[in-house]
Scaffold this motif. Structure first.
Motif, short mmCIF file in Angstrom:
data_model
loop_
_atom_site.label_atom_id
_atom_site.label_comp_id
_atom_site.label_asym_id
_atom_site.label_seq_id
_atom_site.Cartn_x
_atom_site.Cartn_y
_atom_site.Cartn_z
N SER A 204 -6.40 31.29 -36.71
CA SER A 204 -6.99 32.48 -36.09
C SER A 204 -8.45 32.27 -35.72
N GLY A 205 -9.08 31.30 -36.34
CA GLY A 205 -10.46 30.98 -36.04
C GLY A 205 -10.64 30.10 -34.81
N ILE A 206 -9.56 29.72 -34.18
CA ILE A 206 -9.61 28.86 -32.99
C ILE A 206 -9.41 29.74 -31.77
N SER A 207 -10.31 29.63 -30.81
CA SER A 207 -10.23 30.46 -29.60
C SER A 207 -9.16 29.94 -28.65
N GLU A 208 -8.76 30.81 -27.73
CA GLU A 208 -7.80 30.40 -26.69
C GLU A 208 -8.33 29.17 -25.95
N GLU A 209 -9.61 29.20 -25.60
CA GLU A 209 -10.22 28.08 -24.88
C GLU A 209 -10.19 26.80 -25.71
N ALA A 210 -10.57 26.89 -26.97
CA ALA A 210 -10.59 25.71 -27.84
C ALA A 210 -9.18 25.17 -28.08
N SER A 211 -8.17 26.05 -28.02
CA SER A 211 -6.79 25.61 -28.26
C SER A 211 -6.27 24.67 -27.18
N GLU A 212 -6.94 24.64 -26.04
CA GLU A 212 -6.54 23.77 -24.94
C GLU A 212 -7.09 22.34 -25.10
N TYR A 213 -7.95 22.13 -26.10
CA TYR A 213 -8.61 20.85 -26.30
C TYR A 213 -7.67 19.80 -26.88
N ALA A 214 -7.70 18.61 -26.30
CA ALA A 214 -7.03 17.43 -26.85
C ALA A 214 -8.12 16.38 -27.05
N TYR A 215 -8.12 15.71 -28.19
CA TYR A 215 -9.21 14.81 -28.54
C TYR A 215 -9.19 13.49 -27.77
N ALA A 216 -8.09 13.19 -27.10
CA ALA A 216 -8.02 11.96 -26.30
C ALA A 216 -6.94 12.13 -25.24
N SER B 67 7.66 18.27 -23.83
CA SER B 67 7.61 18.28 -22.37
C SER B 67 8.52 19.35 -21.77
N ALA B 68 9.56 19.75 -22.51
CA ALA B 68 10.47 20.78 -22.02
C ALA B 68 10.03 22.19 -22.41
N SER B 69 8.96 22.29 -23.16
CA SER B 69 8.50 23.58 -23.67
C SER B 69 7.59 24.28 -22.65
N PRO B 70 7.64 25.61 -22.61
CA PRO B 70 6.75 26.37 -21.72
C PRO B 70 5.37 26.62 -22.34
N THR B 71 4.90 25.74 -23.22
CA THR B 71 3.65 25.94 -23.94
C THR B 71 2.48 26.24 -23.03
N LYS B 72 2.39 25.54 -21.91
CA LYS B 72 1.23 25.70 -21.02
C LYS B 72 1.11 27.11 -20.45
N THR B 73 2.21 27.83 -20.36
CA THR B 73 2.17 29.19 -19.80
C THR B 73 2.02 30.25 -20.89
N ARG B 74 1.98 29.83 -22.15
CA ARG B 74 1.86 30.77 -23.26
C ARG B 74 0.44 30.83 -23.77
N THR B 75 0.12 31.90 -24.43
CA THR B 75 -1.19 32.00 -25.06
C THR B 75 -1.12 31.39 -26.46
N PHE B 76 -2.25 30.93 -26.91
CA PHE B 76 -2.35 30.40 -28.27
C PHE B 76 -2.01 31.49 -29.28
N SER B 77 -2.50 32.70 -29.03
CA SER B 77 -2.24 33.79 -29.96
C SER B 77 -0.74 34.10 -30.05
N SER B 78 -0.01 33.97 -28.95
CA SER B 78 1.43 34.23 -29.01
C SER B 78 2.15 33.14 -29.81
N LEU B 79 1.66 31.92 -29.72
CA LEU B 79 2.24 30.83 -30.51
C LEU B 79 1.96 31.02 -31.99
N LEU B 80 0.79 31.56 -32.31
CA LEU B 80 0.47 31.83 -33.71
C LEU B 80 1.33 32.98 -34.24
#
Length: 170
Positions: free
Chosen positions: A42-54, A99-112
């Protein structure tokens, strides 16, 4: 109570997950993790949830989706085995699932929110399960596995990815 499994009840690949369970009461650990993981994420923002370290690594949001998918699969395996189903259960290719998941169209909060729902259902599955059912052994991904090992793997898989997020993403 579902107790921590012993060596031989699972493929050694999963030992790193199972070793993350502190104490002997897996249900207690799962319940506590529901609160601590939800508070942490819950401490991770929607914007930060899009981050990949590499390049080529999953974002935090994709990791959360992976945790959700994996818990569903491990819980389904546990249900099948606890109910006496002797059908060998297939493995999963995490990259194909992602790759088959609709993750990109979902919000981080909905996944939580989904994580909370899945974990709540997982707890209902295990909380009233007789110890004898938790000792049942079936086959998943080509290897023998006990129900209680699957419960421990659910906890450890989430703990593993929590550690990865803390070490590589934040």
């Amino acid at each position: 109570m579902i107790r921590k499994p012993q060596a031989g009840e699972y493929n050694e690949f999963y030992a790193t997950y199972i070793d993350k369970v502190e104490g002997d009461n897996i249900i207690k650990a799962l319940r506590e993790q529901l609160s601590s993981f939800t508070a942490f994420m819950s401490g991770i923002s929607e914007e930060a949830s899009e981050y990949a370290y590499a390049s080529g690594k999953w974002s935090i949001k994709e990791l959360l989706n992976h945790i959700n998918d994996t818990e569903r699969i491990f819980a389904y395996r546990a249900l099948c085995i606890a109910r006496g189903d002797k059908t060998p259960l297939p493995g999963m290719d995490q990259d194909t699932y992602q790759s088959a998941s609709p993750t990109k169209t979902r919000t981080f909060s909905s996944l939580l929110e989904e994580f909370v729902a899945i974990r709540t259902a997982t707890l209902f599955l295990f909380e009233d399960m007789p110890e004898s059912d938790s000792l049942q052994v079936g086959t998943a991904s080509g290897f023998p596995v006990s129900v209680r090992a699957l419960a421990a793997m659910i906890y450890g898989h989430c703990a593993h990815h929590t550690d990865v997020i803390k070490q590589r993403y934040l």
